[in-house]
Design an enzyme around this catalytic site. Structure first.
Site, PDB file in Angstrom:
ATOM      1  N   SER A 120      67.438  58.650  73.230  1.00  0.00           N
ATOM      2  CA  SER A 120      67.397  60.116  73.236  1.00  0.00           C
ATOM      3  C   SER A 120      67.035  60.747  71.895  1.00  0.00           C
ATOM      4  CB  SER A 120      68.737  60.679  73.723  1.00  0.00           C
ATOM      5  OG  SER A 120      68.825  60.577  75.127  1.00  0.00           O
ATOM      6  N   LYS A 157      64.243  63.235  72.177  1.00  0.00           N
ATOM      7  CA  LYS A 157      64.373  64.674  72.424  1.00  0.00           C
ATOM      8  C   LYS A 157      64.209  65.498  71.146  1.00  0.00           C
ATOM      9  CE  LYS A 157      67.210  64.036  76.546  1.00  0.00           C
ATOM     10  NZ  LYS A 157      67.684  62.639  76.499  1.00  0.00           N
ATOM     11  N   SER A 169      72.000  66.458  75.545  1.00  0.00           N
ATOM     12  CA  SER A 169      70.938  65.462  75.642  1.00  0.00           C
ATOM     13  C   SER A 169      70.504  65.303  77.094  1.00  0.00           C
ATOM     14  CB  SER A 169      71.397  64.109  75.071  1.00  0.00           C
ATOM     15  OG  SER A 169      70.300  63.267  74.804  1.00  0.00           O
ATOM     16  N   LYS A 213      70.741  64.347  65.941  1.00  0.00           N
ATOM     17  CA  LYS A 213      70.629  63.838  67.310  1.00  0.00           C
ATOM     18  C   LYS A 213      71.106  62.399  67.442  1.00  0.00           C
ATOM     19  CE  LYS A 213      69.440  64.557  71.566  1.00  0.00           C
ATOM     20  NZ  LYS A 213      70.524  63.609  71.949  1.00  0.00           N
TER      21      LYS A 213
END
Length: 297
Positions: free
Chosen positions: A77, A80, A137, A239
């Site tokens: 992720s 993203k 997420s 993140k």
């Protein structure tokens, strides 16, 4: 003579009718260079769950620490971050606003967890989309953004890779907007550090989404997956990521005492182990970063 003129005219008409039709130009934001839908992306060799780390000076870009920084890894992720970079571009240019309404397709609604649980045919705002990507997420939201900006997730992934190259991320390839497992979707710790710094530098006002502590949507509340926001002094984003093949990933931005570092850990054995390693790296290398001067530079 008349017969010759008629024959010539017929030939001219035939020649004109065989010309190819003029194609309609693609809408702004959907145009892609010739060959964008090129040959299939090859599957590179990547060691699953292998460790990599990089720490860079957030002001100068100087590498302060590196371990396997240029070796291919799965971003999970962390992907993203690029989805948000392209969304921030649209917001910053005024092509979208926080209140812009984004459609949820059946394709988007079908994505597995982590997700918001969006229903096909519903709509969300660009603001909710940005918060859902940064905090939850959400995989379904990643597809919503991809389809809004490029028409399809496949086309959006090509734009993601193009932007990666433009930013200097030379070894990163995206094939989806979420980071869900795909052996062709790869990156490096160095490339993720480059992206983290670009997000901070290019979109300082939109970057604050990464510091959002929680998200409430349709009566449910989620806490940011980046636990270091509340545990490590100076963390302002950005993140986390996890799939089985990647291990536990994290890109963190830390500002303290006039210094700024972007640190990346990929391949952590657990969320706790990853966070502990990130904390160790920050405390070791933040003191070695350059300090902002009296006048802010």
């Amino acid at each position: 003579m008349r017969r010759w003129l008629l024959a010539a005219a017929a030939a001219l008409v035939a020649g004109c009718s065989s010309a190819p039709p003029v194609e309609q130009a693609a809408p702004i934001g959907l145009q892609e260079p010739i060959g964008a839908a090129a040959a299939p992306i090859e599957t590179p060799a990547v060691t699953p769950r292998a460790y990599a780390a990089v720490v860079i000076d957030g002001r100068s870009g100087r590498v302060l620490h590196e371990a396997n920084g240029s070796s291919l890894r799965y971003p999970a992720s962390l992907t993203k971050m690029m989805t948000l970079y392209l969304l921030f571009e649209e917001l910053d240019a005024g092509r979208l606003s926080r209140g812009s309404s984004l459609a949820v397709s059946e394709e988007a609604a079908s994505r597995p967890s982590a997700r918001l649980g969006l229903k096909a045919g519903s709509r969300i705002t660009a603001d909710t989309a940005a918060r859902a990507l940064a905090v939850r997420s959400a995989n379904d939201v990643a597809v919503v953004v991809a389809e809004e900006l490029a028409g399809s997730e496949e086309a959006f992934a090509r734009r993601m890779t193009q932007k990666a190259r433009a930013l200097g991320m030379s070894r990163t390839t995206f094939v989806n907007a979420s980071g869900l497992p795909d052996p062709r979707q790869v990156t490096t710790a160095r490339d993720m550090a480059v992206l983290g710094r670009a997000l901070s530098d290019d979109f300082p006002s939109w970057y604050t989404y990464f510091a959002t502590r929680s998200l409430t949507h349709n009566g449910r509340t989620w806490t940011n997956t980046n636990r270091l926001l509340a545990q490590l002094d100076g963390v302002d984003g950005i993140k986390t990521g996890y799939i089985r093949a990647s291990g536990y990933n994290l890109v963190a931005s830390v500002r303290r005492g006039g210094k700024h570092v972007i640190a990346v850990v990929i391949g952590g054995r657990s969320g706790a182990a990853r966070n502990a390693r990130m904390t160790e790296l920050v405390e070791t290398y933040l003191p070695k970063a350059s300090r902002r001067g009296r006048f802010g530079f």
